[in-house]
Scaffold this active site. Structure first.
Site, mmCIF file in Angstrom:
data_model
loop_
_atom_site.group_PDB
_atom_site.id
_atom_site.type_symbol
_atom_site.label_atom_id
_atom_site.label_comp_id
_atom_site.label_asym_id
_atom_site.label_seq_id
_atom_site.Cartn_x
_atom_site.Cartn_y
_atom_site.Cartn_z
ATOM 1 N N LYS A 22 0.835 -1.217 0.000
ATOM 2 C CA LYS A 22 0.000 0.000 0.000
ATOM 3 C C LYS A 22 0.861 1.255 0.000
ATOM 4 C CE LYS A 22 -1.906 1.807 3.973
ATOM 5 N NZ LYS A 22 -1.633 3.249 4.015
ATOM 6 N N ASN A 23 1.840 1.284 0.900
ATOM 7 C CA ASN A 23 2.611 2.514 1.060
ATOM 8 C C ASN A 23 3.608 2.740 -0.072
ATOM 9 O OD1 ASN A 23 1.183 2.984 3.342
ATOM 10 N ND2 ASN A 23 2.849 2.611 4.783
ATOM 11 N N CYS A 117 -5.587 8.260 9.161
ATOM 12 C CA CYS A 117 -5.674 7.676 10.501
ATOM 13 C C CYS A 117 -5.470 8.761 11.559
ATOM 14 C CB CYS A 117 -4.589 6.619 10.679
ATOM 15 S SG CYS A 117 -4.940 5.089 9.850
ATOM 16 N N ARG A 122 0.116 14.918 13.091
ATOM 17 C CA ARG A 122 0.608 14.679 11.733
ATOM 18 C C ARG A 122 0.592 15.913 10.835
ATOM 19 N NH1 ARG A 122 -1.493 8.882 9.693
ATOM 20 N NH2 ARG A 122 0.524 8.805 8.715
ATOM 21 N N ILE A 124 2.156 18.750 8.033
ATOM 22 C CA ILE A 124 2.887 18.544 6.766
ATOM 23 C C ILE A 124 3.960 19.629 6.590
ATOM 24 C CG2 ILE A 124 1.116 17.233 5.534
ATOM 25 C CD1 ILE A 124 0.471 19.892 4.020
ATOM 26 N N ASP A 125 4.421 20.173 7.728
ATOM 27 C CA ASP A 125 5.389 21.272 7.645
ATOM 28 C C ASP A 125 6.668 20.879 6.902
ATOM 29 O OD1 ASP A 125 5.587 19.604 9.989
ATOM 30 O OD2 ASP A 125 7.217 20.872 10.681
ATOM 31 N N ASP A 306 3.976 0.865 12.294
ATOM 32 C CA ASP A 306 2.779 0.231 11.723
ATOM 33 C C ASP A 306 2.599 -1.223 12.168
ATOM 34 O OD1 ASP A 306 2.126 2.552 10.447
ATOM 35 O OD2 ASP A 306 2.626 1.885 8.427
ATOM 36 N N VAL A 328 7.448 7.207 16.986
ATOM 37 C CA VAL A 328 7.175 7.863 15.699
ATOM 38 C C VAL A 328 5.936 8.760 15.773
ATOM 39 C CG1 VAL A 328 6.758 7.489 13.228
ATOM 40 C CG2 VAL A 328 8.327 5.984 14.465
ATOM 41 N N ARG A 398 -8.925 -0.263 4.402
ATOM 42 C CA ARG A 398 -8.064 0.717 3.710
ATOM 43 C C ARG A 398 -6.742 0.082 3.330
ATOM 44 N NH1 ARG A 398 -6.515 5.446 7.183
ATOM 45 N NH2 ARG A 398 -5.108 5.537 5.414
HETATM 46 C C1 UD1 Z 1 4.007 6.935 6.324
HETATM 47 C C2 UD1 Z 1 3.132 5.708 6.134
HETATM 48 C C3 UD1 Z 1 2.504 5.289 7.461
HETATM 49 C C4 UD1 Z 1 3.592 5.100 8.528
HETATM 50 C C5 UD1 Z 1 4.504 6.326 8.598
HETATM 51 C C6 UD1 Z 1 5.692 6.122 9.531
HETATM 52 C C7 UD1 Z 1 2.351 6.004 3.853
HETATM 53 C C8 UD1 Z 1 1.225 6.252 2.937
HETATM 54 N N1 UD1 Z 1 2.093 6.027 5.165
HETATM 55 O O1 UD1 Z 1 3.164 7.976 6.770
HETATM 56 O O2 UD1 Z 1 1.806 4.063 7.245
HETATM 57 O O3 UD1 Z 1 2.973 4.924 9.782
HETATM 58 O O4 UD1 Z 1 5.033 6.640 7.286
HETATM 59 O O5 UD1 Z 1 6.418 4.998 9.141
HETATM 60 O O6 UD1 Z 1 3.461 5.726 3.432
HETATM 61 N N2 UD1 Z 1 5.773 14.749 10.588
HETATM 62 C C9 UD1 Z 1 5.938 16.093 10.856
HETATM 63 N N3 UD1 Z 1 5.911 16.958 9.801
HETATM 64 C C10 UD1 Z 1 5.737 16.549 8.504
HETATM 65 C C11 UD1 Z 1 5.579 15.165 8.261
HETATM 66 C C12 UD1 Z 1 5.609 14.299 9.333
HETATM 67 O O7 UD1 Z 1 6.082 16.493 11.999
HETATM 68 O O8 UD1 Z 1 5.727 17.389 7.604
HETATM 69 C C13 UD1 Z 1 5.792 13.809 11.727
HETATM 70 C C14 UD1 Z 1 4.476 13.041 11.845
HETATM 71 O O9 UD1 Z 1 3.524 13.761 12.594
HETATM 72 C C15 UD1 Z 1 4.909 11.777 12.527
HETATM 73 C C16 UD1 Z 1 6.308 11.536 11.964
HETATM 74 O O10 UD1 Z 1 6.743 12.790 11.452
HETATM 75 O O11 UD1 Z 1 4.987 11.965 13.908
HETATM 76 C C17 UD1 Z 1 6.387 10.481 10.885
HETATM 77 O O12 UD1 Z 1 5.524 10.829 9.822
HETATM 78 P P1 UD1 Z 1 5.822 10.438 8.300
HETATM 79 O O13 UD1 Z 1 7.074 9.653 8.236
HETATM 80 O O14 UD1 Z 1 5.703 11.666 7.471
HETATM 81 O O15 UD1 Z 1 4.605 9.484 8.003
HETATM 82 P P2 UD1 Z 1 3.668 9.480 6.738
HETATM 83 O O16 UD1 Z 1 4.461 9.718 5.502
HETATM 84 O O17 UD1 Z 1 2.479 10.323 6.989
#
Ligand code: UD1
Length: 419
Positions: A22-23, A117, A122, A124-125, A306, A328, A398
């Site tokens: 999926k990812n 989820c 989470r 997106i900064d 995960d 994480v 999902r």
């Molecule tokens: C991806 C996976 C998800 C998995 C996660 C961590 C997909 C579609 N999803 O999610 O299944 O649980 O990796 O292995 O691939 N963060 C920030 N700022 C940002 C982005 C992230 O602070 O701009 C923080 C998040 O809140 C979280 C951590 O970084 O605490 C990890 O997030 P990230 O690695 O970005 O996970 P996803 O890509 O959302």
């Protein structure tokens, strides 16, 4: 409302085949937006998240044909809209992955802040920090992020933490930028390597995927490509734990043992026999007394967040007490209440959970709060006495392809009902 009804299952036995990741498939689909040529992706899993991504990309202008056997063709002759509809983004956080490709291809992207989820805030900064470094102007307006740039320019980007999604989004945007981009403290997950392999087949020049430094030499255009998605390591891990929690023996095919090394090590520490061969992974938990172990989740190659909830369900059934540390996400213990309602004894304090083992779990009415928490409840239900009813299973659907059929195929007592 759809539910899973689960009875105490015998030791699981037999073979199960793992679906495409999926990812990996979600960023690969997004990457196909970077070209007007035809892309063919094989081993696409049948999942709600893939359906959501298809809907989102069709809205943007992609033509997507799904052929039987998990082959998907994507062609985006032109971008019809740089705006992603709110209702789709709210359903799935990975929707944000179209931002980099849209910006690189059209110079503009407008995306509502993502959902998915409910496991922490989470933000997106880091995605935005990277796109800004490449020269995008970013403004937010009515809950949407608008990014704009005439032509992105290569830059050095240091990620404060190795975000998977940010690494993917920035890599895709940089593939069509002018000049060289270097992402430092990049995430190293196998799904990023798979996406980069696909991008390089499209004509991108990217090195270092799978390490903490990714170097992207931008190109003027990308072409079509054919690619087969890697097997899903989280689905693999879930079935490894299903075998362990029922004290069964299961052969897992179409799995890449290298991608589940941390889980393999931890299962072995508990006394489970895990054997790796060319035929896949055999997990055998039929013999001996299984004992406690501690885990801490970390970015790859550490123990995956995960898999934390499914492993915790297993730890409730082994001898001794275990400590789990979730590093994480800050709010990823929502399965704990539900497991405790099934007779587990788990206490949490911030990022730490202490699991008292040797519990005889009892079936209960529980609900899936997110995708992996839901999978943990299903696994707990397999080893619990009586009947477990799991609701809100759309979360589970999902991310797990034919979950019920695959579990039944190795002897699990589980059915899906519409009540
Ligand atoms: C991806 C996976 C998800 C998995 C996660 C961590 C997909 C579609 N999803 O999610 O299944 O649980 O990796 O292995 O691939 N963060 C920030 N700022 C940002 C982005 C992230 O602070 O701009 C923080 C998040 O809140 C979280 C951590 O970084 O605490 C990890 O997030 P990230 O690695 O970005 O996970 P996803 O890509 O959302």
């Amino acid at each position: 409302m759809a539910k899973y009804i689960i009875g105490r299952s015998p030791a699981l036995a037999g073979e199960v085949a793992i679906s495409g990741s999926k990812n990996a498939v979600l960023p690969i689909m997004a990457a196909a937006l970077l070209t007007d040529a035809r892309c063919e992706i094989a081993d696409v899993p049948t999942l709600r998240d893939v359906d959501v991504m298809c809907g989102l990309m069709r809205g943007i202008g992609a033509r997507i044909d799904a052929r039987c056997g998990g082959v998907m063709e994507i062609r985006t002759a032109g971008i019809a809209s740089e705006e992603v509809p709110n209702e789709l983004v709210k359903k799935m956080r990975a929707s944000v992955l179209v931002m980099g490709p849209l910006l690189a291809r059209t110079g503009r992207a407008r995306i509502p802040l993502p959902g998915g989820c409910a496991i922490g805030t989470r933000p997106i900064d880091l995605h935005l920090k990277g796109l800004k470094a490449l020269g995008a102007r970013i403004v937010s307006e009515n809950g949407c992020v608008i990014a704009a740039a005439e032509r992105l320019r290569g830059a050095n980007v240091y990620l404060d933490s190795p975000s998977v999604g940010a690494t993917e989004n920035i890599t895709m945007a940089a593939a069509l930028a002018e000049g060289t981009t270097v992402i430092e403290n990049a995430a190293e997950e196998p799904e990023i390597v798979d996406m980069v392999n696909f991008l390089n087949k499209m004509g991108a020049h990217i090195r270092g995927a799978g390490t903490d430094t990714i170097r992207i030499e931008g190109v003027d255009r990308l072409g079509g490509a054919k690619h087969t998605v890697i097997p899903d390591r989280i689905e693999t891990g879930t079935f490894m734990i299903a075998a362990a929690i029922t004290r069964g023996r299961v052969q897992i095919r179409n799995a890449l043992p290298d991608h589940v090394k941390s889980l393999t090590a931890k299962l072995r520490e508990c006394g489970v026999d895990v054997c790796v061969s060319d035929d896949g992974i055999v997990v055998d938990a039929r013999h001996g007394v299984l004992t406690a172990t501690d885990i801490k989740t970390l970015p790859y190659p550490g123990f995956p967040t995960d898999i934390q909830s499914q492993f915790m369900a297993f730890l409730t059934t082994v001898r001794g007490s275990s400590v789990v540390i979730e590093n994480v996400f800050e709010n990823r213990y929502m399965h704990v209440n539900e497991l405790n309602r099934m007779g587990a004894n788990i206490k949490t304090e911030g990022r730490v959970a202490v699991v008292e083992g040797d519990r005889l779990l009892r079936g209960a009415e529980v609900f899936a709060t997110d995708l992996r928490a839901g999978a943990a409840l299903v696994l707990a239900g397999l080893s619990a006495s009586g009947t477990t009813r799991v609701s809100e299973i759309y979360h589970i659907e999902r991310g797990y392809s034919a979950f019920v059929e695959k579990l039944r195929g190795i002897g699990a007592d589980i059915v899906r009902t519409e009540e």
